[in-house]
Scaffold this active site. Structure first.
Site, PDB file in Angstrom:
ATOM      1  N   TYR A  94     -72.659  29.996 -40.410  1.00 36.36           N
ATOM      2  CA  TYR A  94     -72.862  30.291 -38.987  1.00 36.36           C
ATOM      3  C   TYR A  94     -74.027  31.252 -38.791  1.00 36.36           C
ATOM      4  O   TYR A  94     -74.913  31.021 -37.952  1.00 36.36           O
ATOM      5  CB  TYR A  94     -71.570  30.887 -38.434  1.00 36.36           C
ATOM      6  CG  TYR A  94     -71.636  31.351 -36.997  1.00 36.36           C
ATOM      7  CD1 TYR A  94     -71.461  30.460 -35.944  1.00 36.36           C
ATOM      8  CD2 TYR A  94     -71.836  32.698 -36.696  1.00 36.36           C
ATOM      9  CE1 TYR A  94     -71.490  30.887 -34.629  1.00 36.36           C
ATOM     10  CE2 TYR A  94     -71.867  33.140 -35.378  1.00 36.36           C
ATOM     11  CZ  TYR A  94     -71.705  32.232 -34.346  1.00 36.36           C
ATOM     12  OH  TYR A  94     -71.741  32.667 -33.044  1.00 36.36           O
TER      13      TYR A  94
ATOM     14  N   SER B  28     -76.988  34.979 -31.670  1.00 39.06           N
ATOM     15  CA  SER B  28     -75.875  35.863 -32.009  1.00 39.06           C
ATOM     16  C   SER B  28     -76.416  37.102 -32.695  1.00 39.06           C
ATOM     17  O   SER B  28     -77.491  37.074 -33.312  1.00 39.06           O
ATOM     18  CB  SER B  28     -74.906  35.151 -32.961  1.00 39.06           C
ATOM     19  OG  SER B  28     -73.933  36.041 -33.471  1.00 39.06           O
TER      20      SER B  28
END
Length: 296
Positions: free
Chosen positions: A202, A189
């Site tokens: 995350y 990401s």
């Protein structure tokens, strides 16, 4: 091959533009309940046989990026194991689309945070298809928090079990069965490079995925297996309305240079590229698909 060329529209206008309707779901969320519905490439992706005869295991294959990748892989000629948690309706829809593309699809529910389930997924792939050529570690969990003090130890551990422990378990189980020419693709990401405080657990796991990818690539290439990652920017998937407050969901992706989030269909070609012979001299790399946001 890949996505069909569209019109001469401004590229910022190719996908749905925020603001989106206020919406919120319970995790893990459902694609069918999203407005607008994400584009998985059903009406745009055209394959060219680049993955003909391959067998793929895709985690989080029920919706979002995972569904788009499963559909693209099928249209390139691969059979697919669709790993998912408990979103049965979404997983069935993915499998329907894969089968309509002429390939086999097998849904397998369960928690990839458990090592035994990861081992089962690899064994099921081998039993169904006789081999495992492509492992896509895509499933992920996130939740937003205003401060580190709000994050419980259980929440931290759950995020790590789902996002990074599962990748370790799956790669450890899969690698002994993967032949030269096989590929592992992890979903990282932009959060690994430009982390948001509200996504602390995350973002931390996504940074770990980048490091894991680069380290494992050095070992795996000795047996002819390439390991790479795709790092998306904001993508319109069920993870968004199920983990963010409505006010953030409505403007999601607005801060990219393109002014919108990606659609899952726009991520799939990067996965196909890394899975195919087109990338045979690429390993240990991260491809950013971020709408113009730099990774560095």
């Amino acid at each position: 091959m890949g996505l069909q060329k569209g019109s001469n529209k401004d590229p910022r206008e190719q996908g749905a533009q925020p603001p989106f309707p206020d919406q919120q779901q319970r995790p893990p969320g459902s694609e069918a309940a999203m407005e607008p519905r994400p584009d998985d490439g059903e009406h745009s992706y055209r394959g060219s046989g680049r993955l003909e005869g391959k067998a793929a295991l895709i985690t989080g294959g029920d919706s979002g990026i995972g569904r788009a990748v499963a559909l693209a892989f099928a249209r390139e000629g691969a059979d697919v194991i669709v790993s998912y948690l408990n979103e049965h309706n979404d997983a069935d829809e993915t499998c329907r689309k894969v089968r309509e593309s002429g390939r086999k699809a097998v849904p397998v529910a369960g928690d990839i945070g458990a090592q035994t389930h990861c081992q089962h997924l690899v064994e099921r792939t081998l039993r169904e298809f006789g081999k495992l050529d492509l492992l896509v570690n895509n499933a992920a969990y996130q939740m937003t928090y205003d401060s580190i003090g709000e994050i419980s130890a259980e929440e931290w551990e759950h995020t790590f079990r789902t996002n990074i422990d599962a990748i370790f378990y799956l790669c450890q189980a899969a690698l002994p069965h993967m032949r030269p020419g096989a590929a592992i693709i992890n979903t990282a990401s932009i959060q690994a490079y430009k982390p948001s405080a509200q996504l602390l657990p995350y973002a931390t796991t996504k940074g770990a995925i980048v490091t894991f990818t680069k380290a494992l690539a050095e070992e795996a290439i000795k047996q002819g297996v390439r390991v790479n990652a795709v790092a998306p920017g904001p993508v319109w998937t069920p993870l968004i309305p199920s983990t963010m407050p409505p006010e953030r969901t409505s403007t999601f992706g607005q801060d990219t240079p393109m002014g919108r989030p990606a659609q899952p269909a726009e991520l799939a070609p990067a996965f196909v590229f890394l899975a195919s012979e087109d990338s045979r001299f690429i390993t240990g790399e991260v491809i950013g698909v971020t709408g113009g946001k730099p990774l560095s």
